[in-house]
Design an enzyme around this catalytic site. Sequence first.
Site, PDB file in Angstrom:
ATOM      1  NE  ARG A  45      -0.516 -28.030 -18.663  1.00  0.00           N
ATOM      2  CZ  ARG A  45       0.727 -27.164 -18.541  1.00  0.00           C
ATOM      3  NH1 ARG A  45       0.895 -26.630 -19.870  1.00  0.00           N
ATOM      4  NH2 ARG A  45       1.584 -27.386 -17.788  1.00  0.00           N
ATOM      5  N   GLY A  46      -1.604 -25.202 -16.655  1.00  0.00           N
ATOM      6  CA  GLY A  46      -0.556 -24.348 -16.182  1.00  0.00           C
ATOM      7  C   GLY A  46      -0.970 -22.892 -15.469  1.00  0.00           C
ATOM      8  CB  ALA A  47       0.289 -21.431 -12.298  1.00  0.00           C
ATOM      9  NE  ARG A  88      -5.726 -28.594 -12.392  1.00  0.00           N
ATOM     10  CZ  ARG A  88      -4.568 -28.725 -12.918  1.00  0.00           C
ATOM     11  NH1 ARG A  88      -4.306 -28.049 -14.109  1.00  0.00           N
ATOM     12  NH2 ARG A  88      -3.723 -29.464 -12.595  1.00  0.00           N
ATOM     13  CD  GLN A 197       1.367 -32.124 -16.958  1.00  0.00           C
ATOM     14  OE1 GLN A 197       2.067 -33.158 -16.703  1.00  0.00           O
ATOM     15  NE2 GLN A 197       0.399 -31.663 -16.047  1.00  0.00           N
ATOM     16  CG  ASP A 238       1.283 -25.083 -10.218  1.00  0.00           C
ATOM     17  OD1 ASP A 238       2.369 -25.831 -10.487  1.00  0.00           O
ATOM     18  OD2 ASP A 238       0.246 -24.839 -10.953  1.00  0.00           O
ATOM     19  CG  ASN A 248       6.466 -26.721 -10.555  1.00  0.00           C
ATOM     20  OD1 ASN A 248       5.362 -26.240 -11.317  1.00  0.00           O
ATOM     21  ND2 ASN A 248       7.321 -27.532 -11.172  1.00  0.00           N
ATOM     22  CE  LYS A 249       1.670 -31.278 -13.067  1.00  0.00           C
ATOM     23  NZ  LYS A 249       0.371 -31.394 -12.454  1.00  0.00           N
TER      24      LYS A 249
HETATM   25  O1  MRU Z   1      -1.414 -29.765 -13.847  1.00  0.00           O
HETATM   26  P1  MRU Z   1      -0.658 -28.616 -14.533  1.00  0.00           P
HETATM   27  O2  MRU Z   1      -0.259 -29.073 -15.979  1.00  0.00           O
HETATM   28  O3  MRU Z   1      -1.634 -27.591 -14.493  1.00  0.00           O
HETATM   29  O4  MRU Z   1       0.483 -28.122 -13.925  1.00  0.00           O
HETATM   30  C1  MRU Z   1       1.376 -27.134 -14.297  1.00  0.00           C
HETATM   31  C2  MRU Z   1       2.545 -27.108 -13.556  1.00  0.00           C
HETATM   32  O5  MRU Z   1       2.727 -27.765 -12.655  1.00  0.00           O
HETATM   33  C3  MRU Z   1       3.509 -25.836 -14.063  1.00  0.00           C
HETATM   34  O6  MRU Z   1       4.805 -26.372 -13.803  1.00  0.00           O
HETATM   35  C4  MRU Z   1       3.277 -24.662 -13.139  1.00  0.00           C
HETATM   36  O7  MRU Z   1       1.992 -24.247 -13.652  1.00  0.00           O
HETATM   37  C5  MRU Z   1       4.032 -23.470 -13.772  1.00  0.00           C
HETATM   38  S1  MRU Z   1       3.965 -22.785 -15.276  1.00  0.00           S
HETATM   39  C6  MRU Z   1       2.728 -21.671 -14.976  1.00  0.00           C
END
Ligand code: MRU
Length: 361
Positions: A45-47, A88, A197, A238, A248-249
Amino acid sequence: MIPTLEWLPQGVSFLDQTKLPLEETYVLATDYQQVAVIIRDMIVRGAMAIGVAGAMGVALGIDRSRATSLADLDHEVAHICQTLAETRPTAVNLFWGIGQIRELYQALAATHTPIMEIKAAVVARARQMYDEDIAACRQLGQFGAELMPQKGTILTHCNAGALAACGYGSALGVIRAAVERGQQIDVLADETRPYLQGARLTAWELMKDNIPTTVLCDNMSAHLMSKGRIQAVIVGADRIAANGDTANKIGTYGVSILAKEHGIPFYVAAPWATIDLATANGEGIPIEQRDRREVTHSNGRQMTPDGVGIENPAFDVTPAKYISAIITERGVLRAPFIESIAAAAGTHPAKNLHLEAQRTV
Ligand code: MRU
């Protein structure tokens, strides 16, 4: 360097982020369908990480294909890309990563390159993207470190670190770079309900690097800001729209308002691949809705009464007006972002307007 994902002769290996921080285990994907499940279920996970995972997924699909004609392979590639793209919706990096390999494939197929050579080329490109992500994060880390205090406490939300990328990270890459330069930084990590996270992943990776880290519940930062305990906020992204609005999250938007109210700088750190010039503003960013069980349950235990209504948007959009700067590997972008982003993209007539540092990668 934390091995978030890795191309191996037998497939793509992923550090299983659903098991952290208690277990450090790896999952091997030997076909693209498995990569799709691994992205959807947030094993990775993470962009930035899912961008490279998407690219490796397409490359794996092409590499393992049994197609003997380009016409057959064309159909397969379309299906592979669609399967991976449906995992996603919010992080634009996923579509960028898939697109990089698809475009390379199309260019090679258009010139009737032999299938074996196509396979080798797409695998090489996907592996190269992994290295490029690290280089981009290291570069933006250097730019961002200039904005961090010599000594102070930085709040972050979610995990925008090595685990969300290919081993270095964006927001946490800035913190790493500042610490490497000798700045005395300690980190406050929002736990980041409902998926935790911050509590699970940010705390784990920063502690591995011996960076002082404290976890707080998401509703505690206003109090700490009011006491002068936070000098800056830094988060990842993201998807950043052309006007600077940033997805973002979930919870990031609220933190940005709190920072503004307390006069604390609020920074977004993201590689250029996170900027979506095709989306004019935050209204156009699709927000992923995730399973209600992430909210109703904690560690397998039910926390809410049966049948209660549940909201679970995984992301929110921080309006550009709350963002002090967007830190990319091309430089530090300031408001008005519509101009500074266009300048960094090379689409603005007054090139490099509001760019504090020039692209060096
Ligand atoms: O749902 P996730 O854990 O994939 O979300 C991740 C985030 O929101 C991060 O802050 C975001 O991807 C930036 S870091 C590459």
